[in-house]
Design a protein around this motif. Sequence first.
Motif, PDB file in Angstrom:
ATOM      1  N   VAL A  68     -12.675 118.599 -41.562  1.00  0.00           N
ATOM      2  CA  VAL A  68     -12.181 118.292 -42.898  1.00  0.00           C
ATOM      3  C   VAL A  68     -10.817 117.611 -42.801  1.00  0.00           C
ATOM      4  CG1 VAL A  68     -11.509 119.274 -45.131  1.00  0.00           C
ATOM      5  CG2 VAL A  68     -13.433 120.247 -43.866  1.00  0.00           C
ATOM      6  N   TYR A  69     -10.632 116.539 -43.568  1.00  0.00           N
ATOM      7  CA  TYR A  69      -9.335 115.861 -43.636  1.00  0.00           C
ATOM      8  C   TYR A  69      -8.355 116.677 -44.481  1.00  0.00           C
ATOM      9  CZ  TYR A  69     -11.432 111.613 -41.676  1.00  0.00           C
ATOM     10  OH  TYR A  69     -12.045 110.697 -40.847  1.00  0.00           O
ATOM     11  N   SER A  70      -7.066 116.456 -44.252  1.00  0.00           N
ATOM     12  CA  SER A  70      -6.047 117.153 -45.038  1.00  0.00           C
ATOM     13  C   SER A  70      -6.059 116.649 -46.476  1.00  0.00           C
ATOM     14  CB  SER A  70      -4.658 116.937 -44.424  1.00  0.00           C
ATOM     15  OG  SER A  70      -4.322 115.562 -44.428  1.00  0.00           O
ATOM     16  N   ASN A  71      -5.561 117.492 -47.391  1.00  0.00           N
ATOM     17  CA  ASN A  71      -5.532 117.147 -48.807  1.00  0.00           C
ATOM     18  C   ASN A  71      -4.707 115.884 -49.045  1.00  0.00           C
ATOM     19  OD1 ASN A  71      -7.004 119.451 -49.201  1.00  0.00           O
ATOM     20  ND2 ASN A  71      -5.256 120.678 -49.856  1.00  0.00           N
ATOM     21  N   LEU A  72      -5.045 115.163 -50.113  1.00  0.00           N
ATOM     22  CA  LEU A  72      -4.363 113.911 -50.422  1.00  0.00           C
ATOM     23  C   LEU A  72      -3.592 114.022 -51.731  1.00  0.00           C
ATOM     24  CD1 LEU A  72      -6.999 111.114 -49.682  1.00  0.00           C
ATOM     25  CD2 LEU A  72      -5.081 111.806 -48.256  1.00  0.00           C
ATOM     26  N   THR A  73      -2.337 113.611 -51.700  1.00  0.00           N
ATOM     27  CA  THR A  73      -1.559 113.388 -52.911  1.00  0.00           C
ATOM     28  C   THR A  73      -1.261 111.904 -52.965  1.00  0.00           C
ATOM     29  OG1 THR A  73      -0.568 115.600 -52.875  1.00  0.00           O
ATOM     30  CG2 THR A  73       0.567 113.898 -54.153  1.00  0.00           C
ATOM     31  N   VAL A  74      -1.882 111.222 -53.909  1.00  0.00           N
ATOM     32  CA  VAL A  74      -1.805 109.759 -53.966  1.00  0.00           C
ATOM     33  C   VAL A  74      -0.705 109.362 -54.949  1.00  0.00           C
ATOM     34  CG1 VAL A  74      -3.107 107.635 -54.326  1.00  0.00           C
ATOM     35  CG2 VAL A  74      -4.286 109.697 -53.537  1.00  0.00           C
ATOM     36  N   ASN A  75       0.285 108.614 -54.463  1.00  0.00           N
ATOM     37  CA  ASN A  75       1.372 108.128 -55.322  1.00  0.00           C
ATOM     38  C   ASN A  75       1.567 106.622 -55.178  1.00  0.00           C
ATOM     39  OD1 ASN A  75       2.547 108.000 -52.802  1.00  0.00           O
ATOM     40  ND2 ASN A  75       3.975 109.682 -53.160  1.00  0.00           N
ATOM     41  N   LYS A  76       0.509 105.953 -54.679  1.00  0.00           N
ATOM     42  CA  LYS A  76       0.480 104.492 -54.601  1.00  0.00           C
ATOM     43  C   LYS A  76      -0.856 104.030 -55.182  1.00  0.00           C
ATOM     44  CE  LYS A  76       3.165 104.455 -50.277  1.00  0.00           C
ATOM     45  NZ  LYS A  76       3.156 104.105 -48.821  1.00  0.00           N
ATOM     46  N   ARG A  77      -0.913 102.782 -55.589  1.00  0.00           N
ATOM     47  CA  ARG A  77      -2.168 102.219 -56.112  1.00  0.00           C
ATOM     48  C   ARG A  77      -3.039 101.812 -54.923  1.00  0.00           C
ATOM     49  NH1 ARG A  77      -3.308  97.020 -56.911  1.00  0.00           N
ATOM     50  NH2 ARG A  77      -1.083  96.471 -56.938  1.00  0.00           N
ATOM     51  N   LEU A  78      -4.058 102.620 -54.655  1.00  0.00           N
ATOM     52  CA  LEU A  78      -4.871 102.437 -53.462  1.00  0.00           C
ATOM     53  C   LEU A  78      -6.356 102.452 -53.798  1.00  0.00           C
ATOM     54  CD1 LEU A  78      -2.982 104.918 -51.101  1.00  0.00           C
ATOM     55  CD2 LEU A  78      -2.754 102.415 -51.130  1.00  0.00           C
ATOM     56  N   VAL A  79      -7.130 101.856 -52.913  1.00  0.00           N
ATOM     57  CA  VAL A  79      -8.577 101.989 -52.917  1.00  0.00           C
ATOM     58  C   VAL A  79      -8.948 102.928 -51.777  1.00  0.00           C
ATOM     59  CG1 VAL A  79     -10.784 100.802 -52.662  1.00  0.00           C
ATOM     60  CG2 VAL A  79      -8.894  99.675 -53.861  1.00  0.00           C
ATOM     61  N   ILE A  80      -9.702 103.972 -52.084  1.00  0.00           N
ATOM     62  CA  ILE A  80     -10.077 104.979 -51.088  1.00  0.00           C
ATOM     63  C   ILE A  80     -11.593 104.970 -50.941  1.00  0.00           C
ATOM     64  CG2 ILE A  80     -10.062 107.433 -50.529  1.00  0.00           C
ATOM     65  CD1 ILE A  80      -7.487 107.657 -52.221  1.00  0.00           C
ATOM     66  N   PHE A  81     -12.062 104.692 -49.736  1.00  0.00           N
ATOM     67  CA  PHE A  81     -13.494 104.666 -49.451  1.00  0.00           C
ATOM     68  C   PHE A  81     -13.848 105.741 -48.430  1.00  0.00           C
ATOM     69  CE2 PHE A  81     -13.769  99.923 -50.523  1.00  0.00           C
ATOM     70  CZ  PHE A  81     -14.439 100.157 -51.716  1.00  0.00           C
ATOM     71  N   GLY A  82     -14.925 106.456 -48.711  1.00  0.00           N
ATOM     72  CA  GLY A  82     -15.561 107.306 -47.719  1.00  0.00           C
ATOM     73  C   GLY A  82     -16.874 106.662 -47.304  1.00  0.00           C
ATOM     74  N   GLY A 110       2.562 106.887 -60.019  1.00  0.00           N
ATOM     75  CA  GLY A 110       2.638 105.856 -58.991  1.00  0.00           C
ATOM     76  C   GLY A 110       1.273 105.382 -58.537  1.00  0.00           C
ATOM     77  N   SER A 111       0.220 106.179 -58.829  1.00  0.00           N
ATOM     78  CA  SER A 111      -1.123 105.837 -58.342  1.00  0.00           C
ATOM     79  C   SER A 111      -1.996 105.170 -59.396  1.00  0.00           C
ATOM     80  CB  SER A 111      -1.829 107.102 -57.844  1.00  0.00           C
ATOM     81  OG  SER A 111      -2.100 107.990 -58.911  1.00  0.00           O
ATOM     82  N   ALA A 112      -1.456 104.919 -60.583  1.00  0.00           N
ATOM     83  CA  ALA A 112      -2.259 104.298 -61.645  1.00  0.00           C
ATOM     84  C   ALA A 112      -2.915 103.019 -61.136  1.00  0.00           C
ATOM     85  CB  ALA A 112      -1.386 104.001 -62.849  1.00  0.00           C
ATOM     86  N   GLY A 113      -4.198 102.853 -61.455  1.00  0.00           N
ATOM     87  CA  GLY A 113      -4.944 101.691 -60.973  1.00  0.00           C
ATOM     88  C   GLY A 113      -5.726 101.955 -59.705  1.00  0.00           C
ATOM     89  N   SER A 114      -5.677 103.179 -59.180  1.00  0.00           N
ATOM     90  CA  SER A 114      -6.387 103.513 -57.943  1.00  0.00           C
ATOM     91  C   SER A 114      -7.865 103.783 -58.216  1.00  0.00           C
ATOM     92  CB  SER A 114      -5.771 104.747 -57.291  1.00  0.00           C
ATOM     93  OG  SER A 114      -4.466 104.505 -56.845  1.00  0.00           O
ATOM     94  N   GLU A 115      -8.657 103.722 -57.152  1.00  0.00           N
ATOM     95  CA  GLU A 115     -10.056 104.097 -57.243  1.00  0.00           C
ATOM     96  C   GLU A 115     -10.487 104.784 -55.954  1.00  0.00           C
ATOM     97  OE1 GLU A 115     -13.148 100.963 -56.599  1.00  0.00           O
ATOM     98  OE2 GLU A 115     -11.468  99.602 -56.984  1.00  0.00           O
TER      99      GLU A 115
END
Length: 340
Positions: A68-82, A110-115
């Motif tokens: 299992v990967y560590s938990n994520l706190t997203v504070n940048k506008r990013l695209v996250i793919f699994g 800070g993460s607005a616009g992420s998916e």
Amino acid sequence: MKKTLLFNLCSLALLALLAFNVTPAQARVWRIDNNTGAAADFAQGAAAIADSRVVNGDTLYFSGSTTVYSNLTVNKRLVIFGVGYYLDQNPNTQVAFSTAKVSSIDFRVGSAGSEMQGMEVTSSVNIYVSNISVRRNLGAYVYINAGTGYGATAEVNVSGIFVSQNWLSYFSTSVSGGTISNVFFTNNYVSGSGISTGTAGVTVAQNVINATGINTTSSYIYNNIMLNGGSVSGTGNSYNNNICNATQFATGNGNQQNVNMANVFVSTTTGSTDGRYMLKTGSPALGAGINGEDCGMFGGSDAYVLSGMPPIPSIWFFSQPSVVPASGALQVRLKASSHN
């Protein structure tokens, strides 16, 4: 050596394919892989987000792993793919079946616009900002939160949230001194506690609801299929063209009551976990939607995608000879599919 070669070739091929999906110049794809010996950019997503080289608009691609990967706190506008889920149950998914699993993901200021797409989240996805897209994920809970009560973590007014094509256990909204609006919960399978929204303006459409129930306020509820006796409650809602196994939705407005679910789905007991909820020939859900579309998660313009495969090419077949020929030319065969 064969397994190592397979891993490296698949990774390189996938990165090459991803390059065609990255938008202009500055956006970069970063590979996250916690497998031992992996030649990745980062072992954990948290390390990538903290790195100054990873900027707004970049993509984090998580490799499948048994760890299992560590938990994520997203504070940048990013695209996250699994890599998707139920990979061993449906055809043409991935050459390896391990998912990209994380306990929780928080989208904060800070993460607005992420998916995010194709991830397995075992605990919760927590959304505190506007313009977030959560699609094609396997997860326990999705929470949308807004208001001053959440401090610097959240925006006061949150809007433009899309939660679509997921396999979930619960969905809810919570406001503490702010507002939530323009939320779309569509083409999902939801079980467990179901749906609970205390805010107005939520669209709940094209879902398969196999849950305790739904409780909404001043929302738009249409083209859903509800089974196993869950309840429907709330005030100020409109209910149109929904199908239920009892009398959860009132008669009229295109709603269908007391429908035998054995006549609706291909099967509710056999086949792949998500594929069994496809509509069978002659199903009363076919063409029963508001505009003549099919009801349920495989209907409409944003249909559920088996195994939550993200819309990038995936390598689902790999072969290589067990012995390198005398010529030294190693011929490798790959097959890939797109999942738009």
